[in-house]
Design a protein around this motif. Structure first.
Motif, PDB file in Angstrom:
ATOM      1  N   MET A  62       3.976   7.188  -8.826  1.00 50.10           N
ATOM      2  CA  MET A  62       3.447   5.996  -8.166  1.00 50.10           C
ATOM      3  C   MET A  62       4.122   5.761  -6.819  1.00 50.10           C
ATOM      4  O   MET A  62       3.469   5.354  -5.847  1.00 50.10           O
ATOM      5  N   LEU A  63       5.427   6.024  -6.746  1.00 48.75           N
ATOM      6  CA  LEU A  63       6.118   5.911  -5.460  1.00 48.75           C
ATOM      7  C   LEU A  63       5.472   6.819  -4.431  1.00 48.75           C
ATOM      8  O   LEU A  63       5.212   6.413  -3.281  1.00 48.75           O
ATOM      9  N   GLY A  64       5.209   8.071  -4.818  1.00 54.02           N
ATOM     10  CA  GLY A  64       4.573   8.995  -3.903  1.00 54.02           C
ATOM     11  C   GLY A  64       3.203   8.527  -3.457  1.00 54.02           C
ATOM     12  O   GLY A  64       2.841   8.643  -2.278  1.00 54.02           O
ATOM     13  N   ILE A  65       2.425   7.965  -4.379  1.00 53.91           N
ATOM     14  CA  ILE A  65       1.091   7.483  -4.031  1.00 53.91           C
ATOM     15  C   ILE A  65       1.174   6.327  -3.036  1.00 53.91           C
ATOM     16  O   ILE A  65       0.416   6.282  -2.054  1.00 53.91           O
ATOM     17  N   VAL A  66       2.086   5.407  -3.257  1.00 54.34           N
ATOM     18  CA  VAL A  66       2.211   4.277  -2.331  1.00 54.34           C
ATOM     19  C   VAL A  66       2.630   4.759  -0.948  1.00 54.34           C
ATOM     20  O   VAL A  66       2.109   4.283   0.076  1.00 54.34           O
ATOM     21  N   GLU A  67       3.560   5.706  -0.894  1.00 54.87           N
ATOM     22  CA  GLU A  67       3.915   6.265   0.417  1.00 54.87           C
ATOM     23  C   GLU A  67       2.693   6.904   1.062  1.00 54.87           C
ATOM     24  O   GLU A  67       2.457   6.755   2.269  1.00 54.87           O
ATOM     25  N   ASP A 115     -13.189   3.976  -2.209  1.00 55.52           N
ATOM     26  CA  ASP A 115     -14.356   3.551  -2.998  1.00 55.52           C
ATOM     27  C   ASP A 115     -14.816   2.150  -2.593  1.00 55.52           C
ATOM     28  O   ASP A 115     -15.270   1.360  -3.433  1.00 55.52           O
ATOM     29  N   GLY A 116     -14.673   1.837  -1.321  1.00 54.71           N
ATOM     30  CA  GLY A 116     -15.146   0.552  -0.832  1.00 54.71           C
ATOM     31  C   GLY A 116     -14.242  -0.630  -1.115  1.00 54.71           C
ATOM     32  O   GLY A 116     -14.622  -1.775  -0.842  1.00 54.71           O
ATOM     33  N   GLU A 117     -13.043  -0.384  -1.637  1.00 53.67           N
ATOM     34  CA  GLU A 117     -12.093  -1.459  -1.925  1.00 53.67           C
ATOM     35  C   GLU A 117     -10.774  -1.192  -1.199  1.00 53.67           C
ATOM     36  O   GLU A 117     -10.275  -0.063  -1.183  1.00 53.67           O
ATOM     37  N   PHE A 118     -10.210  -2.236  -0.609  1.00 49.33           N
ATOM     38  CA  PHE A 118      -8.934  -2.081   0.085  1.00 49.33           C
ATOM     39  C   PHE A 118      -7.800  -1.867  -0.922  1.00 49.33           C
ATOM     40  O   PHE A 118      -7.663  -2.620  -1.892  1.00 49.33           O
ATOM     41  N   VAL A 119      -6.991  -0.839  -0.664  1.00 46.78           N
ATOM     42  CA  VAL A 119      -5.745  -0.651  -1.412  1.00 46.78           C
ATOM     43  C   VAL A 119      -4.546  -1.038  -0.546  1.00 46.78           C
ATOM     44  O   VAL A 119      -3.452  -1.295  -1.052  1.00 46.78           O
ATOM     45  N   PRO A 167      -0.908  19.288  -8.324  1.00 45.51           N
ATOM     46  CA  PRO A 167      -0.612  20.125  -9.478  1.00 45.51           C
ATOM     47  C   PRO A 167       0.860  20.003  -9.852  1.00 45.51           C
ATOM     48  O   PRO A 167       1.741  20.226  -9.028  1.00 45.51           O
ATOM     49  N   PHE A 168       1.119  19.631 -11.106  1.00 46.31           N
ATOM     50  CA  PHE A 168       2.513  19.510 -11.539  1.00 46.31           C
ATOM     51  C   PHE A 168       2.584  19.757 -13.042  1.00 46.31           C
ATOM     52  O   PHE A 168       1.879  20.639 -13.544  1.00 46.31           O
ATOM     53  N   ARG A 169       3.386  19.024 -13.762  1.00 49.56           N
ATOM     54  CA  ARG A 169       3.571  19.239 -15.192  1.00 49.56           C
ATOM     55  C   ARG A 169       3.479  17.913 -15.946  1.00 49.56           C
ATOM     56  O   ARG A 169       3.822  16.863 -15.415  1.00 49.56           O
ATOM     57  N   HIS A 170       3.009  17.979 -17.185  1.00 52.42           N
ATOM     58  CA  HIS A 170       2.944  16.815 -18.070  1.00 52.42           C
ATOM     59  C   HIS A 170       2.006  15.737 -17.540  1.00 52.42           C
ATOM     60  O   HIS A 170       2.311  14.541 -17.570  1.00 52.42           O
ATOM     61  N   VAL A 171       0.836  16.166 -17.076  1.00 53.28           N
ATOM     62  CA  VAL A 171      -0.155  15.247 -16.506  1.00 53.28           C
ATOM     63  C   VAL A 171      -0.461  14.063 -17.432  1.00 53.28           C
ATOM     64  O   VAL A 171      -0.576  12.921 -16.952  1.00 53.28           O
ATOM     65  N   PRO A 172      -0.607  14.260 -18.747  1.00 54.53           N
ATOM     66  CA  PRO A 172      -0.915  13.099 -19.594  1.00 54.53           C
ATOM     67  C   PRO A 172       0.126  11.983 -19.537  1.00 54.53           C
ATOM     68  O   PRO A 172      -0.174  10.837 -19.894  1.00 54.53           O
ATOM     69  N   ASP A 173       1.337  12.295 -19.078  1.00 61.44           N
ATOM     70  CA  ASP A 173       2.387  11.276 -18.993  1.00 61.44           C
ATOM     71  C   ASP A 173       2.132  10.251 -17.895  1.00 61.44           C
ATOM     72  O   ASP A 173       2.613   9.121 -17.995  1.00 61.44           O
ATOM     73  N   TYR A 174       1.436  10.646 -16.843  1.00 58.44           N
ATOM     74  CA  TYR A 174       1.397   9.786 -15.659  1.00 58.44           C
ATOM     75  C   TYR A 174       0.018   9.602 -15.044  1.00 58.44           C
ATOM     76  O   TYR A 174      -0.144   8.845 -14.078  1.00 58.44           O
ATOM     77  N   ALA A 175      -0.998  10.256 -15.562  1.00 58.39           N
ATOM     78  CA  ALA A 175      -2.318  10.200 -14.931  1.00 58.39           C
ATOM     79  C   ALA A 175      -2.834   8.772 -14.823  1.00 58.39           C
ATOM     80  O   ALA A 175      -3.305   8.339 -13.759  1.00 58.39           O
ATOM     81  N   ASP A 176      -2.762   8.014 -15.912  1.00 51.23           N
ATOM     82  CA  ASP A 176      -3.265   6.643 -15.878  1.00 51.23           C
ATOM     83  C   ASP A 176      -2.477   5.768 -14.909  1.00 51.23           C
ATOM     84  O   ASP A 176      -3.050   4.947 -14.185  1.00 51.23           O
ATOM     85  N   ALA A 177      -1.170   5.934 -14.885  1.00 52.28           N
ATOM     86  CA  ALA A 177      -0.339   5.109 -14.005  1.00 52.28           C
ATOM     87  C   ALA A 177      -0.676   5.374 -12.541  1.00 52.28           C
ATOM     88  O   ALA A 177      -0.824   4.433 -11.746  1.00 52.28           O
ATOM     89  N   MET A 178      -0.796   6.634 -12.170  1.00 53.21           N
ATOM     90  CA  MET A 178      -1.126   6.948 -10.788  1.00 53.21           C
ATOM     91  C   MET A 178      -2.537   6.487 -10.443  1.00 53.21           C
ATOM     92  O   MET A 178      -2.789   5.954  -9.362  1.00 53.21           O
ATOM     93  N   ALA A 179      -3.463   6.670 -11.380  1.00 57.12           N
ATOM     94  CA  ALA A 179      -4.844   6.267 -11.122  1.00 57.12           C
ATOM     95  C   ALA A 179      -4.991   4.758 -11.030  1.00 57.12           C
ATOM     96  O   ALA A 179      -5.945   4.261 -10.410  1.00 57.12           O
ATOM     97  N   SER A 180      -4.057   4.009 -11.617  1.00 57.64           N
ATOM     98  CA  SER A 180      -4.123   2.551 -11.537  1.00 57.64           C
ATOM     99  C   SER A 180      -3.996   2.051 -10.106  1.00 57.64           C
ATOM    100  O   SER A 180      -4.350   0.900  -9.810  1.00 57.64           O
ATOM    101  N   LEU A 181      -3.527   2.899  -9.205  1.00 54.81           N
ATOM    102  CA  LEU A 181      -3.385   2.528  -7.802  1.00 54.81           C
ATOM    103  C   LEU A 181      -4.679   2.720  -7.026  1.00 54.81           C
ATOM    104  O   LEU A 181      -4.709   2.539  -5.801  1.00 54.81           O
ATOM    105  N   ARG A 182      -5.748   3.136  -7.726  1.00 55.02           N
ATOM    106  CA  ARG A 182      -7.126   3.160  -7.205  1.00 55.02           C
ATOM    107  C   ARG A 182      -7.364   4.186  -6.107  1.00 55.02           C
ATOM    108  O   ARG A 182      -8.340   4.084  -5.359  1.00 55.02           O
ATOM    109  N   VAL A 183      -6.506   5.182  -5.976  1.00 57.85           N
ATOM    110  CA  VAL A 183      -6.763   6.257  -5.024  1.00 57.85           C
ATOM    111  C   VAL A 183      -7.569   7.354  -5.713  1.00 57.85           C
ATOM    112  O   VAL A 183      -7.794   7.321  -6.920  1.00 57.85           O
TER     113      VAL A 183
END
Length: 460
Positions: free
Chosen positions: A107-112, A409-413, A124-140
């Motif tokens: 999430m830190l990386g996404i915000v940057e 997607d038409g929404e401000f992040v 591409p990294f490792r253990h995607v199921p651990d963090y996919a939802d959290a990163m996607a919650s940032l709407r990118v």
């Protein structure tokens, strides 16, 4: 969101690279409904709420075509260490982290990245199921994948490149789980792709399994290619060929495959990959930390290969990638000059990146019917004035501080400098604590790993 942005500089990145001065862009829902002169769009869309765009440039959101956001946990450490950081630190740290820690650093990386104008991240990294939802919650927009390998990457630093089927199966299981749980979720913003880590840690039969998955689910593929001298040596010793030839033998030098880095490819390798239509993602800033990246960029361009840009690790700054990329490509192969031009570099961060993931019909340019993924630059900043050649201004002198707003997607992040999708300060504080804990645990669990440099923790 329904919105009409008026009187802005609209950088369309369409086929003609049209730039509209005092232009307007109409957004309805998640799509671009219209683009053109302000007067015409005001008359055509009287119902839309208006946003004054005077003094702003509106660009397609950047496509970061290769990054590892979770490796923000290594920031300002391995950059100044002379060893093989991939197997010496990046692999150990990724297995040291807990699911929550991976999510926080991702999430830190996404915000940057948002603050750097990026709307799409290919990670591409490792253990995607651990963090996919959290990163996607940032709407990118995300394209995630397991960096699959059937050679245990934790053993490579000890000189062991032997096949480990159980290790490889773990990646395949997480890839299947990622496809089932996450592909085309979060209103379509989260996609999964197939990734092989690198030629030196994927056997021929393992590459075939990954290809089967890609064909079954109609997904693009990616792999690190010729990123180290060790990789070149191992492939030569095992298979008597170069990494490029290895991929060509096993169906991975194809148009649906994007290879990252290409650091030690030969002219012959480049010709082979160009003939096969393989694509390249270049991470010039990260690749130049120990001196200018030695990639044969001019030869790659002459071969007609689609080149997109990424940030790779420890940073999400696409402006940084553009600046250093222009220098590296102009100085490649011992030359100097003014080619490529800024416009070529800029293409690598939007149009070319969209093509690399098969999304050129949706993103990468501002055109009617495409997704409303937009980056707004404040042209009333000293770094971007005087505006003479806007793309030249952006590539040579742009920086994250010039990014005012970002829409996906038409929404401000990000709007008017404020991140809207998370509590940014709380995230920064948690990332600091996570990083300190991860480093302490990694060094305790791996006593053969000396700190790459003195860790000077600040109480901030």
């Amino acid at each position: 969101m329904d919105l009409l942005v008026t009187d802005a500089v609209i950088v369309t990145q369409d086929a003609e690279r049209t730039i509209l001065d005092r232009g307007a862009i109409a957004i309805r829902g998640d799509r671009i409904a219209d683009i053109g002169p302000t007067a015409r769009l005001e008359a055509a869309h009287p119902d839309l709420p208006r946003m004054a765009g005077r003094g702003k440039a509106v660009l397609p959101g950047f496509v970061n075509a290769h990054t590892h956001t979770i490796l923000t946990v290594l920031r300002a450490t391995v950059e100044d260490w002379s060893g093989n950081a991939v197997y010496g630190y990046m692999s150990p740290v990724s297995y040291t982290m807990t699911p929550h820690e991976r999510a926080v650093m991702g999430m830190l990386g996404i915000v940057e990245g948002i603050r750097s104008g990026t709307t799409t991240f290919v990670d591409p990294f490792r253990h995607v199921p651990d963090y996919a939802d959290a990163m996607a919650s940032l709407r990118v927009r995300l394209v995630l994948s397991e960096n699959c390998a059937d050679v245990n990457t934790l053993k490579i630093r000890h000189g062991d490149w032997s096949q480990d089927p159980a290790f490889g199966e773990g990646f395949l299981e997480r890839t299947r789980a990622g496809i089932a749980r996450f592909h085309n979720t979060h209103e379509g913003r989260l996609q999964i792709q197939i990734a092989a880590h690198a030629t030196d840690n994927c056997t021929p039969e393992y590459l075939e399994k990954l290809t089967d998955l890609a064909r079954q689910h109609n997904m693009p593929r990616t792999i690190h290619l010729a990123q180290s001298v060790e990789e070149i040596r191992v492939i030569r010793e095992k298979y008597d060929c170069t990494p490029a030839e290895y991929l060509a033998r096993h169906g991975w030098a194809e148009p649906d495959v994007v290879g990252a880095h290409w650091t030690y490819l030969t002219e012959r390798d480049i010709a082979l990959l160009g003939e096969r239509g393989m694509q390249m993602v270049h991470c010039p800033a990260n690749g130049s930390r120990r001196g200018p990246h030695p990639v044969l960029a001019k030869s790659i361009r002459r071969a007609g290969i689609n080149i997109c840009f990424g940030t790779d690790n420890m940073t999400e700054d696409m402006f940084h990638a553009m600046k250093i990329g222009l220098i590296v490509h102009r100085g490649a192969e011992g030359t100097q000059g003014t080619e490529p031009q800024p416009e070529d570099i800029f293409d690598s961060c939007n149009r070319n990146g969209a093509r690399s993931i098969g999304r050129q019909d949706d993103i990468g340019s501002l055109e009617i019917g495409k997704k409303a993924d937009l980056t707004f630059l404040n042209l009333n900043t000293p770094a971007l004035r005087p505006v003479t050649n806007l793309i030249g201004n952006i590539v040579h002198y742009g920086h994250p501080g010039t990014v005012e707003s970002v829409m996906v997607d038409g929404e401000f992040v990000l709007r008017d400098g404020k991140v809207l999708v998370t509590d940014e300060l709380a995230l920064l504080e948690e990332a600091q604590a996570v990083t300190k804990a991860v480093w302490a645990r990694m060094l305790a669990n791996n006593p053969d790993l000396p700190p790459p440099r003195k860790l000077n923790w600040m109480d901030v």
